[in-house]
Motif scaffolding. Structure first.
Motif, PDB file in Angstrom:
ATOM      1  N   GLY A   1     -16.125  22.212   8.442  1.00  0.00           N
ATOM      2  CA  GLY A   1     -17.575  22.260   8.314  1.00  0.00           C
ATOM      3  C   GLY A   1     -18.063  23.612   7.851  1.00  0.00           C
ATOM      4  O   GLY A   1     -18.971  23.715   7.024  1.00  0.00           O
ATOM      5  N   ILE A   2     -17.477  24.675   8.385  1.00  0.00           N
ATOM      6  CA  ILE A   2     -17.854  26.022   7.955  1.00  0.00           C
ATOM      7  C   ILE A   2     -17.533  26.208   6.476  1.00  0.00           C
ATOM      8  O   ILE A   2     -18.324  26.791   5.718  1.00  0.00           O
ATOM      9  N   HIS A   3     -16.369  25.708   6.069  1.00  0.00           N
ATOM     10  CA  HIS A   3     -15.974  25.837   4.661  1.00  0.00           C
ATOM     11  C   HIS A   3     -16.982  25.114   3.756  1.00  0.00           C
ATOM     12  O   HIS A   3     -17.357  25.624   2.693  1.00  0.00           O
TER      13      HIS A   3
ATOM     14  N   MET B   1     -18.684  34.114   7.120  1.00  0.00           N
ATOM     15  CA  MET B   1     -19.727  34.930   6.537  1.00  0.00           C
ATOM     16  C   MET B   1     -21.109  34.435   6.928  1.00  0.00           C
ATOM     17  O   MET B   1     -22.027  35.214   7.124  1.00  0.00           O
ATOM     18  N   ILE B   2     -21.287  33.112   7.009  1.00  0.00           N
ATOM     19  CA  ILE B   2     -22.609  32.573   7.259  1.00  0.00           C
ATOM     20  C   ILE B   2     -22.774  32.188   8.714  1.00  0.00           C
ATOM     21  O   ILE B   2     -21.837  32.212   9.501  1.00  0.00           O
ATOM     22  N   ASP B   3     -24.005  31.813   9.053  1.00  0.00           N
ATOM     23  CA  ASP B   3     -24.304  31.337  10.396  1.00  0.00           C
ATOM     24  C   ASP B   3     -23.669  29.964  10.590  1.00  0.00           C
ATOM     25  O   ASP B   3     -23.932  29.042   9.824  1.00  0.00           O
ATOM     26  N   VAL B   4     -22.824  29.817  11.613  1.00  0.00           N
ATOM     27  CA  VAL B   4     -22.064  28.584  11.776  1.00  0.00           C
ATOM     28  C   VAL B   4     -22.671  27.662  12.822  1.00  0.00           C
ATOM     29  O   VAL B   4     -22.041  26.717  13.260  1.00  0.00           O
ATOM     30  N   SER B   5     -23.919  27.879  13.209  1.00  0.00           N
ATOM     31  CA  SER B   5     -24.497  27.107  14.308  1.00  0.00           C
ATOM     32  C   SER B   5     -24.562  25.617  14.011  1.00  0.00           C
ATOM     33  O   SER B   5     -24.390  24.793  14.913  1.00  0.00           O
ATOM     34  N   GLN B   6     -24.822  25.215  12.766  1.00  0.00           N
ATOM     35  CA  GLN B   6     -24.927  23.799  12.457  1.00  0.00           C
ATOM     36  C   GLN B   6     -23.616  23.081  12.748  1.00  0.00           C
ATOM     37  O   GLN B   6     -23.593  22.014  13.344  1.00  0.00           O
ATOM     38  N   GLN B   7     -22.524  23.669  12.279  1.00  0.00           N
ATOM     39  CA  GLN B   7     -21.238  23.014  12.493  1.00  0.00           C
ATOM     40  C   GLN B   7     -20.843  23.043  13.954  1.00  0.00           C
ATOM     41  O   GLN B   7     -20.279  22.099  14.486  1.00  0.00           O
TER      42      GLN B   7
ATOM     43  N   GLY C   1     -19.662  26.848   0.882  1.00  0.00           N
ATOM     44  CA  GLY C   1     -19.783  26.447  -0.512  1.00  0.00           C
ATOM     45  C   GLY C   1     -21.212  26.415  -1.014  1.00  0.00           C
ATOM     46  O   GLY C   1     -21.459  26.477  -2.227  1.00  0.00           O
ATOM     47  N   ASN C   2     -22.173  26.336  -0.099  1.00  0.00           N
ATOM     48  CA  ASN C   2     -23.591  26.290  -0.476  1.00  0.00           C
ATOM     49  C   ASN C   2     -24.231  27.669  -0.559  1.00  0.00           C
ATOM     50  O   ASN C   2     -25.419  27.785  -0.867  1.00  0.00           O
TER      51      ASN C   2
END
Length: 297
Positions: A110-112, A1-7, A116-117
């Protein structure tokens, strides 16, 4: 659902002079993916036409769920950086299917954590968290549905057993994402679609998303008209009842010759060995020939 670029940045190799991340599907040599190379999912996901069309169709269905819509539209970069978001989401899908399982598991974990945030409240007052199981199940089933239907409609029809296999195989990664109730068969997909139907709503966000898909320079300039056909093809693989409910009318329909063109390119893509693709690199990692998946199609 969210942007996963950090992970993704934590599991990918940066190259000098480039923006974004490049994942290494070639190493560690011999390491299996979450799914075996002879899975139906490996054959389906290698096809770029099915992936593009199926991905757009999946997002349409996701945005029809108000909580997912709020989470995606207000907590990701879809509106401000649609191309970057598409690339990162596409990479996440490729890593999930073709990546070495240790790196895929690390990315998913990491995405999970990031999910959560992410919490919010819809305009109608519905509270949600991006890790809510019902929402994760919806995102998972819409993705499996989109990719599978795009392949079957635009590339080649698959037997019922292979269709069930796509959902059953998808449930392996789904559990790692937290979608523990994701369906493991076509019958399960149909049942979940029926259960979710009263919760879906037509929204202007879907129209905004589709316009972004038409206008964003995803393909080179000379292929932009073809990109428009792929976006309309994505609308076309949705169930007819869903298209009517979401008010995706005649202007999104392909003409017969346009549908024939998309199908021709879809079949061509299924035979064209793309040496730089994650699918081919994953085969090399396992000591398989570059054309392994193409011989099986």
């Amino acid at each position: 659902m969210i942007d996963v670029s950090q992970q993704q940045a934590s599991v990918a190799d940066k190259k000098p002079g480039r923006t974004g991340a490049r994942f290494d599907f070639l190493h560690p040599a011999g390491e299996e993916a979450l799914l075996p190379a002879d899975s139906v999912t490996w054959r389906v996901f290698k096809n770029p036409v099915a992936m593009f069309v199926g991905g757009v169709a999946a997002v349409i269905l996701e945005l029809a769920e108000p909580r997912v819509c709020d989470g995606v539209w207000n907590n990701t970069t879809f509106r401000t950086d649609p191309l970057g978001r598409l690339r990162r989401t596409g990479l996440a899908a490729m890593v999930t299917v073709y990546g070495p399982h240790t790196k895929a598991e690390a990315m998913i974990a990491g995405i999970h954590r990031l999910h959560g945030n992410i919490s919010g409240v819809t305009a109608a007052g519905q509270a949600y968290n991006a890790n809510d199981e019902e929402l994760l199940n919806w995102v998972q089933v819409t993705a499996s549905f989109g990719f599978l239907e795009a392949y079957c409609h635009l590339v080649k029809a698959l037997p019922a057993a292979d269709k069930d296999a796509v959902y059953r195989e998808g449930a392996i990664a789904a559990r790692l994402y937290g979608a523990v109730g994701a369906p493991a068969s076509v019958a399960g997909q149909e049942e979940l679609f029926k259960a979710m139907r009263p919760k879906l709503q037509p929204t202007d966000v879907i129209e905004e998303f589709l316009q972004l898909m038409l206008q964003t320079p995803i393909l080179p300039f000379f292929l932009r008209p073809y990109q428009h056909l792929l976006v309309r093809a994505a609308v076309g693989i949705l169930p007819a009842e869903t298209r009517r409910f979401l008010k995706l009318g005649a202007r999104w329909q392909l003409k017969d010759w346009q549908l024939d063109l998309v199908r021709w390119t879809g079949r061509l893509a299924d035979r064209l060995v793309i040496k730089a693709s994650p699918a081919v690199h994953a085969c090399r990692r396992l000591g398989l020939p570059d054309n392994y998946l193409y011989k099986r199609s």
